[in-house]
Design a protein around this motif. Structure first.
Motif, mmCIF file in Angstrom:
data_model
loop_
_atom_site.group_PDB
_atom_site.id
_atom_site.type_symbol
_atom_site.label_atom_id
_atom_site.label_comp_id
_atom_site.label_asym_id
_atom_site.label_seq_id
_atom_site.Cartn_x
_atom_site.Cartn_y
_atom_site.Cartn_z
ATOM 1 N N GLU A 52 0.839 -1.191 0.000
ATOM 2 C CA GLU A 52 0.000 0.000 0.000
ATOM 3 C C GLU A 52 0.879 1.248 0.000
ATOM 4 O O GLU A 52 2.094 1.182 0.227
ATOM 5 C CB GLU A 52 -0.944 0.014 1.206
ATOM 6 C CG GLU A 52 -0.244 -0.013 2.545
ATOM 7 C CD GLU A 52 -1.219 -0.154 3.715
ATOM 8 O OE1 GLU A 52 -2.422 -0.359 3.471
ATOM 9 O OE2 GLU A 52 -0.771 -0.051 4.862
ATOM 10 N N ILE A 53 0.242 2.369 -0.289
ATOM 11 C CA ILE A 53 0.937 3.651 -0.337
ATOM 12 C C ILE A 53 0.621 4.423 0.945
ATOM 13 O O ILE A 53 -0.542 4.573 1.313
ATOM 14 C CB ILE A 53 0.491 4.477 -1.553
ATOM 15 C CG1 ILE A 53 0.638 3.667 -2.838
ATOM 16 C CG2 ILE A 53 1.283 5.777 -1.648
ATOM 17 C CD1 ILE A 53 0.034 4.345 -4.068
ATOM 18 N N THR A 54 1.650 4.902 1.624
ATOM 19 C CA THR A 54 1.464 5.743 2.799
ATOM 20 C C THR A 54 1.751 7.189 2.407
ATOM 21 O O THR A 54 2.823 7.486 1.873
ATOM 22 C CB THR A 54 2.402 5.328 3.942
ATOM 23 O OG1 THR A 54 2.147 3.962 4.284
ATOM 24 C CG2 THR A 54 2.179 6.199 5.168
ATOM 25 N N VAL A 55 0.796 8.078 2.641
ATOM 26 C CA VAL A 55 0.978 9.487 2.285
ATOM 27 C C VAL A 55 0.737 10.363 3.509
ATOM 28 O O VAL A 55 -0.107 10.062 4.351
ATOM 29 C CB VAL A 55 0.039 9.913 1.130
ATOM 30 C CG1 VAL A 55 0.336 9.105 -0.121
ATOM 31 C CG2 VAL A 55 -1.412 9.753 1.516
ATOM 32 N N VAL A 56 1.487 11.452 3.577
ATOM 33 C CA VAL A 56 1.343 12.430 4.659
ATOM 34 C C VAL A 56 1.222 13.804 4.030
ATOM 35 O O VAL A 56 2.106 14.232 3.274
ATOM 36 C CB VAL A 56 2.549 12.396 5.620
ATOM 37 C CG1 VAL A 56 2.383 13.452 6.704
ATOM 38 C CG2 VAL A 56 2.709 11.026 6.245
ATOM 39 N N GLU A 57 0.124 14.482 4.307
ATOM 40 C CA GLU A 57 -0.086 15.813 3.749
ATOM 41 C C GLU A 57 0.764 16.840 4.492
ATOM 42 O O GLU A 57 0.736 16.919 5.725
ATOM 43 C CB GLU A 57 -1.565 16.188 3.835
ATOM 44 C CG GLU A 57 -1.882 17.532 3.188
ATOM 45 C CD GLU A 57 -3.356 17.864 3.237
ATOM 46 O OE1 GLU A 57 -3.694 19.046 2.993
ATOM 47 O OE2 GLU A 57 -4.169 16.954 3.537
ATOM 48 N N GLN A 58 1.515 17.626 3.758
ATOM 49 C CA GLN A 58 2.357 18.659 4.362
ATOM 50 C C GLN A 58 1.506 19.841 4.827
ATOM 51 O O GLN A 58 0.388 20.052 4.364
ATOM 52 C CB GLN A 58 3.406 19.139 3.350
ATOM 53 C CG GLN A 58 4.418 18.088 2.947
ATOM 54 C CD GLN A 58 5.483 18.648 2.017
ATOM 55 O OE1 GLN A 58 5.522 19.850 1.724
ATOM 56 N NE2 GLN A 58 6.353 17.778 1.525
ATOM 57 N N PRO A 63 0.561 15.869 11.333
ATOM 58 C CA PRO A 63 -0.025 15.166 10.186
ATOM 59 C C PRO A 63 -0.224 13.682 10.473
ATOM 60 O O PRO A 63 0.556 13.061 11.189
ATOM 61 C CB PRO A 63 1.023 15.373 9.084
ATOM 62 C CG PRO A 63 2.316 15.562 9.822
ATOM 63 C CD PRO A 63 1.947 16.299 11.081
ATOM 64 N N GLN A 64 -1.289 13.138 9.906
ATOM 65 C CA GLN A 64 -1.616 11.732 10.085
ATOM 66 C C GLN A 64 -1.322 10.951 8.810
ATOM 67 O O GLN A 64 -1.518 11.452 7.704
ATOM 68 C CB GLN A 64 -3.101 11.576 10.448
ATOM 69 C CG GLN A 64 -3.514 12.303 11.713
ATOM 70 C CD GLN A 64 -2.823 11.748 12.938
ATOM 71 O OE1 GLN A 64 -2.771 10.532 13.133
ATOM 72 N NE2 GLN A 64 -2.288 12.636 13.775
ATOM 73 N N THR A 85 0.399 19.130 -1.173
ATOM 74 C CA THR A 85 1.721 18.537 -1.345
ATOM 75 C C THR A 85 1.897 17.454 -0.278
ATOM 76 O O THR A 85 1.625 17.684 0.904
ATOM 77 C CB THR A 85 2.821 19.591 -1.202
ATOM 78 O OG1 THR A 85 2.634 20.605 -2.209
ATOM 79 C CG2 THR A 85 4.200 18.974 -1.398
ATOM 80 N N TYR A 86 2.351 16.297 -0.713
ATOM 81 C CA TYR A 86 2.443 15.143 0.170
ATOM 82 C C TYR A 86 3.859 14.585 0.206
ATOM 83 O O TYR A 86 4.637 14.767 -0.733
ATOM 84 C CB TYR A 86 1.510 14.017 -0.317
ATOM 85 C CG TYR A 86 0.044 14.353 -0.265
ATOM 86 C CD1 TYR A 86 -0.740 13.998 0.827
ATOM 87 C CD2 TYR A 86 -0.576 15.011 -1.333
ATOM 88 C CE1 TYR A 86 -2.101 14.279 0.873
ATOM 89 C CE2 TYR A 86 -1.941 15.303 -1.298
ATOM 90 C CZ TYR A 86 -2.687 14.937 -0.196
ATOM 91 O OH TYR A 86 -4.030 15.220 -0.153
ATOM 92 N N ASP A 87 4.161 13.890 1.283
ATOM 93 C CA ASP A 87 5.318 13.003 1.336
ATOM 94 C C ASP A 87 4.781 11.583 1.197
ATOM 95 O O ASP A 87 3.843 11.195 1.899
ATOM 96 C CB ASP A 87 6.086 13.166 2.648
ATOM 97 C CG ASP A 87 6.780 14.519 2.751
ATOM 98 O OD1 ASP A 87 7.138 15.083 1.702
ATOM 99 O OD2 ASP A 87 6.959 15.004 3.883
#
Length: 240
Positions: A52-58, A63-64, A85-87
């Motif tokens: 799966e893809i884990t994304v964190v919103e800047q 951030p969750q 923009t995400y990491d």
């Protein structure tokens, strides 16, 4: 007078509670594939408990992590995303961990393919039915060349979501090989796995299509949980 005041207060509270909030909803969507950086082929996974893809919103103080599902075809799709923009992180997948920082999702429709290095590539897969025996042959290649092989298996189920977590239980032994200790991966080696339909009469008791999938499990240190790599596409065999 007190009763009138209480009635007015209740009405005002009810009106306030019905107000529409000022938060805007998701304004973007994103779709793409997880691709093998060498071959350009999609890196399929398990539909349940797969990569799966884990994304964190800047831009947030706390951030969750958000999770975007990867389908067994290697495709991902999220129709309700906020433009931001995400990491982006890949971890505990069937390919090497990877990070994509400052990943921008714009308003509207977005398309992006992530390129990764799978732990194992399944080469020249072939699955055939001869008489009462399903035979799978294939070779393997390590993603970086340093991986070892822990297990190979021929999975079968009655729909396309077949894999390590969605599979029929088999009684025989020819469908699976486990290596203890793990062995080196040599692309010149041809592996063979078989399923005897007579031996597995309970599994194949219905006249219908069955989905078969070749899987290989790597042994790599220091990368977290490793999930099965698969041959694509699925093989469909009508058994009656």
């Amino acid at each position: 007078m007190r009763k009138i005041f209480l009635a007015i207060s209740c009405c005002l509270f009810a009106l306030a509670s019905c107000e529409i909030d000022n938060y805007e909803g998701p304004d973007a969507s994103i779709h793409g594939y997880i691709l093998d950086e060498k071959t350009g082929d999609p890196v399929g996974t398990d539909i349940e408990n797969g990569s799966e893809i884990t994304v964190v919103e800047q831009g947030w103080a706390n951030p969750q992590d958000q999770k975007w599902k990867i389908m067994n075809t290697g495709e991902y799709r999220n129709e309700m995303v906020f433009a931001a923009t995400y990491d982006v992180r890949f971890e505990n997948c069937n390919f090497y961990p990877a990070t994509f920082n400052d990943f921008v999702v714009k308003k509207g429709s977005n398309s992006y393919n992530f390129e990764v290095t799978p732990y194992i590539r399944v080469l020249n897969p072939s699955i055939t039915l001869n008489g009462n025996t399903v035979t799978a042959t294939f070779s393997l290649e390590g993603g970086k060349g340093t991986e070892k092989l822990k297990e190979i298996q021929l999975f079968v189920f009655t729909d396309k979501w077949v894999g390590n977590n969605v599979k029929a239980s088999l009684e025989g032994t020819g469908y699976k090989q486990t290596f203890d200790p793990s062995i080196d991966i040599n692309s010149a080696t041809v592996y063979t796995l078989t399923i005897d339909l007579t031996e597995e009469a309970e599994t194949f008791k219905y006249d219908r299509n069955y989905y078969f999938r070749i899987g290989a499990l790597a042994d790599v240190s220091g990368v977290g949980t490793i999930r099965y790599n698969y041959a694509e596409p699925l093989t469909v065999i009508e058994i009656n």
